[in-house]
Scaffold this active site. Sequence first.
Site, mmCIF file in Angstrom:
data_model
loop_
_atom_site.group_PDB
_atom_site.id
_atom_site.type_symbol
_atom_site.label_atom_id
_atom_site.label_comp_id
_atom_site.label_asym_id
_atom_site.label_seq_id
_atom_site.Cartn_x
_atom_site.Cartn_y
_atom_site.Cartn_z
ATOM 1 N N CYS B 10 0.841 -1.203 0.000
ATOM 2 C CA CYS B 10 0.000 0.000 0.000
ATOM 3 C C CYS B 10 0.874 1.250 0.000
ATOM 4 O O CYS B 10 2.102 1.178 0.008
ATOM 5 C CB CYS B 10 -0.930 0.004 1.199
ATOM 6 S SG CYS B 10 -0.080 0.476 2.692
ATOM 7 N N CYS B 13 3.510 1.592 2.795
ATOM 8 C CA CYS B 13 4.614 0.635 2.652
ATOM 9 C C CYS B 13 5.613 1.164 1.624
ATOM 10 O O CYS B 13 6.826 1.090 1.813
ATOM 11 C CB CYS B 13 4.090 -0.724 2.214
ATOM 12 S SG CYS B 13 2.779 -1.365 3.267
#
Lengths: 131, 79
Positions: B10, B13
């Site tokens: 995501c 991250c």
Amino acid sequence: MAESCTCSCSCGRDASEILIFPCSGASNVGQIANQAGVELTKAVVGKMFCLAGIGAHVGSFVESAKGAKRIVAIDGCPVQCAKKTLEHAGVTITDYVVVTEEGIDKNRNLNLAAEDVNKICTKIRASLGIS
Amino acid sequence: MDIKVLGPGCKKCKELEKAVHKAVDEIGLDAAVEKVEDMDKITGYNVLMTPGLVINGKVKVFGRVPKHKDIIRYIKEEM
């Protein structure tokens, strides 16, 4: 186009920026605090976090907590175990609720009333400014 | 030095991965930054939330993208 999120970091409304630490004590009020943490996590208001990890001074837990925008501590009673544990680790509390101060008496009956849990959830939502 | 960024992909991250690369470059460290996307492997690090940063097998932080100065500090702690 918004990027789809597949992980547990909650990229929409950033619940991971609000960490919830219930005392989870061994009485009705400790467990009401715990259940309020569960319900607020389910409702994506914030994320329940391990108070025991903070108490154990696990480095990654303390580091992660210190960076959160809001730290919600929920204590069942005036002994204030959650508050004291967080303070001992150097984690600053931004929102604080004590269950017994909300008109709920401490006892050993672990059959929790939903209305008591809701009352604590409502109090925390109001503190966070989340309806 | 073994640096791993935990997260299935995501926005946060990716932000952490980028931030770690920046810190590594700034320090001038010759270290590979590995992205761990397999949830079973991520769970094995006992992180409550992603993203997570692991240096030399130690979980330094999880659930957020730390500040640049903190990433530098985490790396230097392991040097």
